[in-house]
Design a protein around this motif. Sequence first.
Motif, PDB file in Angstrom:
ATOM      1  N   ASP A 231       0.845  -1.190   0.000  1.00 16.44           N
ATOM      2  CA  ASP A 231       0.000   0.000   0.000  1.00 16.44           C
ATOM      3  C   ASP A 231       0.889   1.251   0.000  1.00 16.44           C
ATOM      4  O   ASP A 231       2.123   1.162   0.018  1.00 16.44           O
ATOM      5  CB  ASP A 231      -0.991  -0.024   1.161  1.00 16.44           C
ATOM      6  N   SER A 240      -4.463  -4.592  -5.324  1.00 14.42           N
ATOM      7  CA  SER A 240      -5.224  -3.410  -5.716  1.00 14.42           C
ATOM      8  C   SER A 240      -4.440  -2.681  -6.792  1.00 14.42           C
ATOM      9  O   SER A 240      -3.205  -2.619  -6.737  1.00 14.42           O
ATOM     10  CB  SER A 240      -5.444  -2.480  -4.514  1.00 14.42           C
ATOM     11  N   ASN A 243      -2.028  -0.157  -5.424  1.00 17.40           N
ATOM     12  CA  ASN A 243      -0.803  -0.532  -4.719  1.00 17.40           C
ATOM     13  C   ASN A 243       0.423  -0.053  -5.492  1.00 17.40           C
ATOM     14  O   ASN A 243       0.388   0.109  -6.716  1.00 17.40           O
ATOM     15  CB  ASN A 243      -0.734  -2.050  -4.524  1.00 17.40           C
TER      16      ASN A 243
END
Length: 720
Positions: A231, A240, A243
């Motif tokens: 993250d 994601s 990220n």
Amino acid sequence: MKKFIFALIAGILLLPNSVKADEGMWFLMFIERLNHRDMEKMGLQLTSEEIYSINHSSLKDAIVQFNGGCTAEIVSKEGLVLTNHHCGYSAIAELSTAEQNYLKDGFWAKDKRAEMKPKSLYVRFFVRMDDVSKRILLKVNDKMSETDRNKVIQQEIALIEKENSEGGKYTVSVRPFFQGNEYYYFVYQDYKDVRLVGTPPESIGKFGGDTDNWEWPRHTGDFSMFRVYADKNGNPAEYSKDNLPLKPKHYLPISLKGVEENDFAMILGYPGRTNRWMPANGINQNVNFAYPAWVEGAKMGMDRMKVYMDKDETVSLQYASKYASTANYWKNRQGMIDALTKSGTVETKTIEESKFNDWANKSENKAKYGQVVATINDYYAKTNLKARHDNYLSQLMRTATYGSAPANLGNSLLYYFNENEAKRAEVLPKINALIESVYGKFYAPLEKDVLIAQLNLYTSKGAEFGLSPMISKLKEDNKGDFATVVNEAVFKSIFASKETVLAFLNNPKPEAISADPLYVLSNDLLTKVRAKSEDQQQMDDNFEKAYRNLVEGLRESKINSIQYPDANSTLRLSYGKVNALPKDPRNDAKVNNYTTMTGLVKKYKAGDEEFDLPARLLELNKAKDFGKYADKNGYMPINFLSDNDITGGNSGSPVLNGKGELIGIAFDGNIEAMAGDVIFDKKLQRTISVDIRYVLWLIDKYAGAKHIVDEMTIAGENLK
């Protein structure tokens, strides 16, 4: 003359330490005390703090456990990861299709947006470790049964793991060492967003196939590349698009200087398992009962899989990883049989145990150690047939999905249907995940054939120990041929395919599970795997205590001078030197510690499954377009040898020079030294590694992915 004799005696007295200089898989926290001075003499230029530090960045921060079974290293400030091709194999296969076969054709992401995320892949960073032996062992005593002892130890382990997890931020694992005489805890941090960056085609990454596996000379480009994402704060996160590439605490610079005989070589990694303390009759049991069954069972599964894989590329992709894993251990176990027999390891261990038994039966030692050897020998004598049986059955369960999956899935469904509605809603995602894991890479005709063949083999060769009443009757009724049994069971079963399971869930009749013929067969096999009589449990308990006392006694008596614990998938360091084997006419190299592209091309066989090569590689070789990656003597290096002490789990480990620069990636050992998991042979044992210059040449010149090379730090060239 006297001076000469005294010098000779002194040399002899010092010999054990010099002979064992390259032996050992060492804890990083003890490097300063046990190894650092020896390593400096051999060529290390780093301090112990630069190798392992809790408070500052160090080498250990660039080493990760890759997906639980291999090792990998961080090689850029943007989380770029290098490991073996065979370590990334299952992830590459998962991302491939018959139309876009990255295993066959290779893959190189043109930028970070093109990097691909497999469903399940993680890397584990090592944070710290500490000794908790006193804390745990003060909770137990010799009057306890093994069951009570283990219960108390597990309770204390649970407390230690909770105390150090920082509320779930870290994964903590307490592990036993020296057969339960010492305990250490390890703190890790896991990153689950790991994406494929690049892989050579398997004609490079798996060049030589099963023929060259565990052999030297080798010419294999066994590497693949991934990237770790985090993250925005650098913490672990689920996948994601938001990220970012991980900014690691440390990453490895690359050396293009190459290697020469006697160069210092250091390896950090996660070796899986060794058995250097195994008793003589345990080795004998493996050589004569367990491993032959393993080899035969694995070969049976491989042969049946291969029939269908050769017919259909989609099936080949589905089973590529399973087949490769089975083949690897099949050849490994046969190599173990041959090497342990040839080296006379049983005889060596027997002599050691005879000396120990004499020491153990001295009056001051007899109460604790007097019956240790007798108890151990009695255990192995009574479990030889069981070892053979269990290995035939375990290979059935490993290679035949129909062997284990119907029971595991059926029992999960029985649990699911017995719960209330709220609990079912909680459990259902796990049920769906289990269904996907069973049938995601599944071809029913292959699975039927494998199960039939394995049942025929198991009931023939494992019967002397004793089969279950049900399996015995099926064998008798069908004259040892399970074809009809399996075909009928699959035809009628809920668990025949993903479609039949989903159809059952849409119209469930829970009572049908217990009567399902494939479930009944699978559950009977699984019950046999887990079966343990009271006598067997008592014998196991007696053996466990005796084995623990054997190791303690061998260390106390100094009869065995090993200072390091067996490997158990915890981070270790091994060190040694680039070390040639005797001259081999099959190798064109001037010194038999490296191989060249000349030797690679000599092995080339157009269209051959194991020895084909891409046309572009052949063209580049013909043009001698090696760029800055060629050796100073003009040849293109491929693989090299060192005498580091490694084992399975070290696959993908970085090989470092004295400055901590990456010179290669470990990927194999030599078959002559397959006894190495049990006894280290300095004359024979070698680590086979991919020369980092070949890796970078393939990325840059062959694949045209220079942007990936530019991301790395080349020592003396583009220091950052």
